[in-house]
Design an enzyme around this catalytic site. Structure first.
Site: not given
Length: 423
Positions: A69, A323
């Site tokens: 992110k 992720s």
């Protein structure tokens, strides 16, 4: 579980997608390289044997702030005007986006306010504050926190930093695809978690453009948690569609409705979307711990879960994006126990017994004779359905897997007992 195939782009000229161009993503990578590390690419022999093709793991769980992110958040904030930066930024998140925004804001000298749900995990709350953001606990769901953040933006002039549905966010996340191509230039398939769609829309548009320019194909597969799978419904409907979500351990990708821009890109660039349930995800996390020595949060492990459950079929050299790795240790403890149970390596049994001395010792001897280990025992006279002359024994047993668990059950039955599995 649901499979949904998105239409493939027409072959021929370099495709034009609603997402960023290669040049825009290359510029984004140049910018975000100031803060984002090139994370390791690990080969998994175990998953390669299961898939029947080489499998590599892109370890974004080892990224700064614990997830991918940081790229999108940092790139978006570098593109703010001086006036916008002076008014500060605001975001809503239950974890990874919050930390990415807080970290990026600190690096750029921008004041950040993050709205988080009241029940947010303590480690995520502490990390966000550690990066210097002002944290406001508001609401019990992400949507409630998001509304509060948008109201704050409207009343103060702070710039709202969305988690996925913005061109700069998508370009920043797409920079990951360029790192992957540098590390595995001959990849043939990539597997990416999907929540709102920010990561996969950036990655897919880059890979499809590069593949078209090079005259080859790269298959892009997205994975969602079954209890929060908005994309199969939306792709079938032809537009972003809100769903009623059920609880899932993969809270990092629990998004009720796809982003508009993300959906438009995914519809054109993603070849298939598959789903996995929470048991699958827990098993995948356990495999990553034991086989790859990697701590991965539930949302980050869905790609591995898809391979373990056969949702992805052999399609050449495959990269799975892990992720994120931000997980509360208490949740990790529960997930490990759940993963062991789902793999039948942790067996819970209830056994009705005659209420007379020696029964506990006898059942323990039977379990020990099968080389299984009793880790917890509950002995009660108050179980439902018990006769006055009976007691109930609950055993928690460690086994080596399904076959060993069945051996324990068979031995107990042959001794005259009636063991019943419990969740």
């Amino acid at each position: 579980m649901t499979d949904t195939a998105a239409p493939a782009p027409t072959a021929g000229a370099l495709p034009r997608y609603p997402g960023p161009s290669l040049q825009e993503v290359e510029e984004a990578r140049r910018v975000v390289s100031a803060v984002a590390e090139v994370t390791p690419m690990e080969t998994s022999r175990y998953l390669s044997e299961i898939l029947g093709a080489p499998v590599l793991l892109k370890a974004e769980n080892l990224q700064r702030t614990g997830s991918y992110k940081i790229r999108g958040a940092y790139y978006r904030m570098t593109r703010l005007t001086a006036d916008e930066k002076a008014h500060g930024v605001v975001a809503a998140s239950a974890g990874n986006h919050a930390q990415g925004v807080a970290f990026a804001a600190r690096e750029l000298g921008i004041r950040a306010t993050i709205f988080m749900p009241v029940g947010v995990a303590l480690p995520k709350l502490q990390a966000t504050r550690h990066y210097g953001a002002d944290v406001v606990l508001r609401g019990h769901t992400f949507d409630e926190s998001r509304r509060a953040a948008q109201e704050h933006a409207a009343s103060t002039g702070a710039v709202f930093i969305p988690p996925f549905d913005h061109p700069d966010i998508i370009a920043g996340q797409g920079a990951l695809a360029l790192d992957i191509l540098d590390q595995v230039p001959d990849l043939e398939t990539i597997v990416v978690p999907i929540g709102g769609g920010g990561l996969i829309s950036g990655v897919a548009t880059v890979l499809k453009q590069r593949a078209a320019a090079e005259g080859r194909s790269i298959r892009v597969i997205g994975v969602q948690a079954a209890n929060a799978a908005a994309y199969p419904v939306s792709l079938a409907a032809g537009e972003p569609t809100a769903i009623a979500m059920s609880p899932t351990i993969a809270d990092g990708i629990a998004v009720a409705k796809p982003g508009k821009l993300n959906f438009a890109i995914i519809r054109e660039t993603v070849d298939e979307v598959v789903t996995v349930d929470d048991d699958d995800i827990a098993r995948a996390m356990l495999v990553l711990l034991e086989r790859a020595k990697l701590v991965v949060e539930p949302a980050g492990a869905v790609g591995v879960a898809a391979v373990l459950t056969g949702r992805i079929h052999e399609s050449g050299k495959t990269v799975i994006v892990l992720s994120g790795g931000n997980i509360d240790p208490l949740i990790m403890e529960r997930v490990i126990s759940h993963g062991l149970a789902a793999s039948e390596r942790y067996l819970k049994l209830r056994i009705p017994l005659p209420d007379r001395p020696g029964q506990l010792a006898r059942t323990s001897e039977i379990v020990a004779s099968q080389n299984a280990n009793v880790v917890e025992v509950l002995h009660t006279r108050h179980g439902s359905g018990l006769q006055i002359s009976q007691v109930e024994l609950e055993l928690h047993i460690e086994t080596r897997g399904p076959e060993h668990a069945e051996q324990v059950l068979t031995a107990l039955r042959e001794a005259g007992y009636d063991p019943r599995r419990t969740l």
